[in-house]
Design a protein around this motif. Structure first.
Motif, PDB file in Angstrom:
ATOM      1  N   ARG A  27      21.605  15.163 -45.323  1.00  0.00           N
ATOM      2  CA  ARG A  27      22.775  15.968 -44.973  1.00  0.00           C
ATOM      3  C   ARG A  27      22.446  17.131 -44.035  1.00  0.00           C
ATOM      4  NH1 ARG A  27      24.473  11.969 -47.249  1.00  0.00           N
ATOM      5  NH2 ARG A  27      25.730  11.901 -49.113  1.00  0.00           N
ATOM      6  N   ALA A  28      21.292  17.078 -43.370  1.00  0.00           N
ATOM      7  CA  ALA A  28      20.968  18.093 -42.375  1.00  0.00           C
ATOM      8  C   ALA A  28      21.981  17.975 -41.240  1.00  0.00           C
ATOM      9  CB  ALA A  28      19.548  17.925 -41.860  1.00  0.00           C
ATOM     10  N   LYS A  29      22.211  19.056 -40.534  1.00  0.00           N
ATOM     11  CA  LYS A  29      23.250  19.085 -39.513  1.00  0.00           C
ATOM     12  C   LYS A  29      22.946  18.235 -38.281  1.00  0.00           C
ATOM     13  CE  LYS A  29      25.238  22.871 -38.484  1.00  0.00           C
ATOM     14  NZ  LYS A  29      25.514  24.253 -38.083  1.00  0.00           N
ATOM     15  N   ASP A  30      21.706  17.906 -38.026  1.00  0.00           N
ATOM     16  CA  ASP A  30      21.338  17.124 -36.841  1.00  0.00           C
ATOM     17  C   ASP A  30      21.833  17.790 -35.562  1.00  0.00           C
ATOM     18  OD1 ASP A  30      19.971  15.165 -38.226  1.00  0.00           O
ATOM     19  OD2 ASP A  30      21.706  13.852 -38.392  1.00  0.00           O
ATOM     20  N   ASP A  31      21.627  19.105 -35.477  1.00  0.00           N
ATOM     21  CA  ASP A  31      22.059  19.816 -34.284  1.00  0.00           C
ATOM     22  C   ASP A  31      20.879  20.256 -33.415  1.00  0.00           C
ATOM     23  OD1 ASP A  31      21.049  21.773 -35.912  1.00  0.00           O
ATOM     24  OD2 ASP A  31      22.860  23.011 -35.925  1.00  0.00           O
ATOM     25  N   ASP A  59      17.727  25.705 -24.587  1.00  0.00           N
ATOM     26  CA  ASP A  59      18.421  26.537 -25.567  1.00  0.00           C
ATOM     27  C   ASP A  59      19.036  25.689 -26.679  1.00  0.00           C
ATOM     28  OD1 ASP A  59      20.737  25.376 -24.497  1.00  0.00           O
ATOM     29  OD2 ASP A  59      21.137  27.088 -23.192  1.00  0.00           O
ATOM     30  N   ALA A  60      19.545  26.360 -27.702  1.00  0.00           N
ATOM     31  CA  ALA A  60      20.105  25.669 -28.869  1.00  0.00           C
ATOM     32  C   ALA A  60      21.284  24.776 -28.492  1.00  0.00           C
ATOM     33  CB  ALA A  60      20.524  26.689 -29.929  1.00  0.00           C
ATOM     34  N   THR A  61      22.083  25.205 -27.533  1.00  0.00           N
ATOM     35  CA  THR A  61      23.238  24.400 -27.116  1.00  0.00           C
ATOM     36  C   THR A  61      22.782  23.074 -26.510  1.00  0.00           C
ATOM     37  OG1 THR A  61      24.533  26.398 -26.728  1.00  0.00           O
ATOM     38  CG2 THR A  61      25.310  24.379 -25.662  1.00  0.00           C
ATOM     39  N   LYS A 110      23.595  15.222 -30.277  1.00  0.00           N
ATOM     40  CA  LYS A 110      24.864  14.496 -30.328  1.00  0.00           C
ATOM     41  C   LYS A 110      24.729  13.176 -29.562  1.00  0.00           C
ATOM     42  CE  LYS A 110      29.702  15.014 -28.960  1.00  0.00           C
ATOM     43  NZ  LYS A 110      30.640  15.865 -28.228  1.00  0.00           N
ATOM     44  N   ALA A 111      24.062  13.207 -28.429  1.00  0.00           N
ATOM     45  CA  ALA A 111      23.872  11.993 -27.639  1.00  0.00           C
ATOM     46  C   ALA A 111      22.976  10.990 -28.370  1.00  0.00           C
ATOM     47  CB  ALA A 111      23.286  12.347 -26.277  1.00  0.00           C
ATOM     48  N   VAL A 112      21.947  11.479 -29.059  1.00  0.00           N
ATOM     49  CA  VAL A 112      21.086  10.584 -29.839  1.00  0.00           C
ATOM     50  C   VAL A 112      21.902   9.911 -30.937  1.00  0.00           C
ATOM     51  CG1 VAL A 112      19.148  10.504 -31.467  1.00  0.00           C
ATOM     52  CG2 VAL A 112      18.917  11.757 -29.315  1.00  0.00           C
TER      53      VAL A 112
END
Length: 196
Positions: free
Chosen positions: A13-17, A140-142, A149-151
């Protein structure tokens, strides 16, 4: 008795961000699946191997479409770093394709699997050292979140089988139905990264 289940990236449940964290977790998932294939027999081994093949295909597709282009543009010596990773990926895909043609009970299966595991683990260490560390330092984080998101988009679209010689979009053109799937994967990744 419940089916064996190897945790996959996202199960915690990690955010994967963060693309680096996501791909590094997938490296752990791949190691766990190799363990599972080695520790099982019969139908359980076949099932674990199918899951391993799928995860390797998803992971490599994501790297080819998301990580390598960023590394080529953004890292010092990025072109050579990526070329080295692609050569490793191609060699691993050839071994995996040979394994995929074998029955998991074949006496040659385990020696070939161990050869593949060694190659995949060496490749993962090189990615973590020469690509991932530098990506984290240089963006950067963004951007890390956009690539993550693409992965995740690539995971949803990736083929279930790896194909040697498909380490670039240009090589996908000659593969027929697989090429269509890879093109859809590429399109999905580009949309996820806001590049369409």
């Amino acid at each position: 008795m419940s089916e064996p289940h190897t945790p996959q990236a996202g199960d915690d449940r990690a955010k994967d961000d963060d693309v680096v964290a996501l791909l590094t977790r997938q490296h752990g998932d791949i190691r766990n699946l190799f363990d599972e294939v080695e520790a099982t027999e019969g139908e359980e081994r076949r099932d674990a191997f199918r899951r391993l093949v799928r995860l390797l295909a998803v992971h490599e597709t994501a790297e080819e479409e998301v990580v390598h282009p960023f590394a080529r543009r953004g890292l010092p010596g990025g072109e050579q770093v990526v070329e080295d990773r692609l050569a490793e990926e191609h060699a691993a895909k050839e071994t995996l394709a040979a394994l995929d043609e074998m029955d998991t009970g074949d006496p040659q299966f385990m020696p070939q699997l161990l050869k593949l595991r060694k190659a995949v683990q060496e490749h993962a260490r090189a990615e973590e050292r020469y690509e991932f560390t530098h990506i984290r330092r240089s963006t950067d984080a963004t951007s890390l979140a956009t690539m993550a998101k693409a992965v995740k988009a690539a995971e949803a679209m990736a083929p279930t089988r790896p194909h040697p010689g498909v380490e670039s979009g240009a090589k996908n053109v000659a593969l027929g139905p697989v090429a269509a799937l890879m093109d859809r994967t590429k399109d999905t990744v580009r949309r996820a990264m806001g590049k369409d």
